[in-house]
Write a protein that holds these residues in place. Structure first.
Motif, PDB file in Angstrom:
ATOM      1  N   THR A 147       0.743  -1.198   0.163  1.00 34.83           N
ATOM      2  CA  THR A 147       0.274   0.157   0.099  1.00 34.83           C
ATOM      3  C   THR A 147       0.682   1.325  -0.046  1.00 34.83           C
ATOM      4  O   THR A 147       1.852   1.618   0.708  1.00 34.83           O
ATOM      5  N   ASP A 148       0.484   2.197  -1.140  1.00 33.56           N
ATOM      6  CA  ASP A 148       1.394   3.087  -1.088  1.00 33.56           C
ATOM      7  C   ASP A 148       0.248   4.004  -0.917  1.00 33.56           C
ATOM      8  O   ASP A 148      -0.899   4.465  -1.951  1.00 33.56           O
ATOM      9  N   MET A 149      -0.147   4.975   0.644  1.00 31.60           N
ATOM     10  CA  MET A 149      -1.402   6.092   0.715  1.00 31.60           C
ATOM     11  C   MET A 149      -1.383   6.850   0.088  1.00 31.60           C
ATOM     12  O   MET A 149      -2.832   7.137  -0.524  1.00 31.60           O
ATOM     13  N   ASP A 150      -0.055   7.583  -0.549  1.00 30.62           N
ATOM     14  CA  ASP A 150      -0.116   9.096  -1.200  1.00 30.62           C
ATOM     15  C   ASP A 150      -0.543   8.211  -2.885  1.00 30.62           C
ATOM     16  O   ASP A 150      -1.762   9.179  -3.439  1.00 30.62           O
ATOM     17  N   ALA A 151      -0.207   7.265  -3.044  1.00 28.33           N
ATOM     18  CA  ALA A 151      -0.326   7.271  -4.431  1.00 28.33           C
ATOM     19  C   ALA A 151      -2.489   6.702  -4.868  1.00 28.33           C
ATOM     20  O   ALA A 151      -3.373   6.791  -5.888  1.00 28.33           O
ATOM     21  N   LEU A 152      -2.480   5.500  -4.059  1.00 30.81           N
ATOM     22  CA  LEU A 152      -3.556   5.292  -2.937  1.00 30.81           C
ATOM     23  C   LEU A 152      -4.939   6.937  -3.087  1.00 30.81           C
ATOM     24  O   LEU A 152      -5.861   6.967  -3.548  1.00 30.81           O
TER      25      LEU A 152
END
Length: 133
Positions: free
Chosen positions: A117-122
């Motif tokens: 999980t990449d929260m910025d990309a999500l």
């Protein structure tokens, strides 16, 4: 469309074990079942992918799949719909599988290869998709 096996089934040119039929929807047993009770629910409107089907042609699909799950007595089951060859679609006519999963050996066997999980990309993906809804 003339070569589409599901369109030919809808027209009655190819027999099937019909479980449900209305003006917009047909449900029948899969001839290559993954488990007992494996059925297909299809819109009568021909389209290769879900995005090709008008909304009004999809209204009965999930209620019919639910009725099939109930009728088979399945406690564990999958409702599956694939779009495109990379997503494992083999027939170019939208169809939903109702696949009972009675035990580990029968039914659908899949794995979920989760990505880190990449929260910025999500968040960026969320904002992009939400803006298009």
């Amino acid at each position: 469309m003339a070569a589409c096996i599901f369109c030919r089934i809808i027209k009655g040119e190819i027999p099937c074990f019909k479980l449900f039929e209305s003006d917009k929807t047909l449900a029948f047993l899969d001839i290559n079942p993954l488990s007992q009770g494996h059925a297909l629910v299809i819109p009568k409107f021909h389209g290769a992918k879900l995005t090709d089907i008008p909304d009004d042609a999809l209204g009965e699909i999930l209620p019919v799949a639910k009725r099939l799950a109930t009728a088979t007595g399945a406690v564990n089951y999958n409702i599956l719909q694939n779009n495109g060859r990379l997503a494992h679609q083999e027939v170019d006519h939208v169809h939903f599988h109702m696949i009972p999963k009675p035990n580990e050996a029968q039914g659908l066997g899949i794995g979920w290869p989760q990505q880190k999980t990449d929260m910025d990309a999500l968040k960026a993906l969320f904002e992009d998709i939400k803006s298009k809804m």
